[in-house]
Design an enzyme around this catalytic site. Structure first.
Site, short mmCIF file in Angstrom:
data_model
loop_
_atom_site.label_atom_id
_atom_site.label_comp_id
_atom_site.label_asym_id
_atom_site.label_seq_id
_atom_site.Cartn_x
_atom_site.Cartn_y
_atom_site.Cartn_z
N GLY A 257 -1.96 7.12 -0.56
CA GLY A 257 -2.70 6.83 0.66
C GLY A 257 -2.34 5.47 1.21
O GLY A 257 -1.20 5.01 1.04
N GLU A 258 -3.26 4.83 1.89
CA GLU A 258 -3.12 3.50 2.50
C GLU A 258 -1.86 3.35 3.36
O GLU A 258 -1.30 2.26 3.47
CB GLU A 258 -3.21 2.39 1.44
CG GLU A 258 -2.12 2.34 0.41
CD GLU A 258 -2.37 1.31 -0.72
OE1 GLU A 258 -1.47 0.51 -1.01
OE2 GLU A 258 -3.49 1.33 -1.30
#
Length: 337
Positions: free
Chosen positions: A303-304
């Site tokens: 993610g991120e």
């Protein structure tokens, strides 16, 4: 762009914005003249033409590129659906701000200016098995925060998120927007075991049943089973479209944010490319449903915006080849092929 009312959101979603056909034609013509066999750079050629259309110039460029990571907390974590406590969201935001996360390194490598937008981390959304995750005003505020993060004049926008529990919200969003049950969309997320996956499935199915009578609109789906960071991604995508800024989407959560938009108005995500396909099982399914072919498949699941940031380096390569290669005439190469 501010979403002060539901009408503002629906108007933005329905706006007929398309890429520049002349720029696309000119970019394709240039590709045919470059010193290579036609199609020999494969998808790099398609990426360059895609950017030409949305930037409305036959030779696109990436001078200003931003990565934006939105963060939010979820009340549904009370059901034990994450391997980490909600406090980790704020801890990771601090890590982003101090330059210690993967996205800091990857954004730097890709030439992306990184912005982190934390949304009321001390005020999680409601448990969406028993109430809408957000009120109408809260959802509009999150959409507006996402839109406000997109600066005019960008050549590329990379989007990502951070939020403990948000793979459960993503599964509920996809199930409600695209069909199916919890079993079809739930995966291990941050690494829960079999019992944890079963709890996530039960939570998603409970949420779908609770909200079954609610309107099946993009806005209602986002506010009922989404999260602030997820709605912010949707707002950023809509704002980018109005500014004709090409978008690279990250993983499962990021793509779940646009699933309700695409279900209501397929053209609303025409300016988006999928940066990668993650290991989260639902990601490949949502990409297929949205008709998005990922640029990369690297078995990432962080993610991120990490996968999309890596894909941005491929985009830069595609545009560099398109812009910097000589044509046959310029190189004095004739009769090639």
């Amino acid at each position: 762009m501010t979403f002060a009312t539901l009408h503002d959101f629906e108007t933005a979603l329905a706006a007929p914005i398309t890429p520049d056909a002349d720029a696309i034609g000119e970019a394709r013509a240039r590709q045919a003249q470059l010193t290579k066999p036609p199609g020999s750079l494969g998808r790099l050629e398609d990426i360059a033409v895609f950017f030409a259309g949305w930037q409305a110039r036959s030779r696109p460029r990436i001078d200003r590129a931003h990565a934006v990571v939105f963060a939010g907390n979820h009340g549904v974590v009370a059901h034990g659906i994450s391997a980490f406590p909600p406090a980790v969201t704020a801890q990771m935001v601090a890590n982003f701000e101090h330059g210690g996360a993967a996205i800091n390194a990857l954004a730097g490598a890709a030439g992306l200016d990184l912005k982190v937008v934390a949304l009321d981390l001390d005020r999680p959304t409601a448990d969406f098995t028993a109430a809408p995750a957000m009120s109408e005003a809260e959802c509009l505020a999150a959409l507006s925060a996402g839109a406000a993060s997109v600066e005019p004049g960008l050549d590329l926008l990379v989007l990502g998120e951070m939020g403990i529990g948000n793979t459960t919200a993503a599964a509920a969003l996809c199930a409600r927007a695209l069909g199916g049950s919890g079993t079809d969309w739930v995966g291990p997320g941050t690494g829960v075991d079999g019992a944890g996956v079963a709890r996530k499935v039960a939570v998603v199915d409970s949420a779908l049943a609770f909200h079954a009578g609610a309107p099946m609109t993009a806005f209602e789906t986002l506010r009922r089973v989404g999260g602030r960071e997820i709605a912010a991604i949707a707002g950023a995508v809509l704002r980018a479209r109005h500014l004709r800024v090409p978008v690279l989407l990250d993983g499962f959560i990021c793509c779940s944010a646009v699933a309700p938009l695409a279900a209501a108005a397929p053209a609303s995500i025409a300016h988006c490319l999928a940066g990668h396909c993650s290991l989260e099982p639902g990601h490949g399914r949502v990409l297929a449903a949205l008709g998005l072919e990922p640029i990369l498949r690297l078995d990432m699941r962080l993610g991120e915006a990490s996968g999309a940031a890596v894909a941005a380096t491929i985009v830069r390569a595609a545009i560099a080849a398109h812009d910097e290669m000589a044509t046959f005439a310029e190189a004095g190469v004739f009769g090639a092929g």
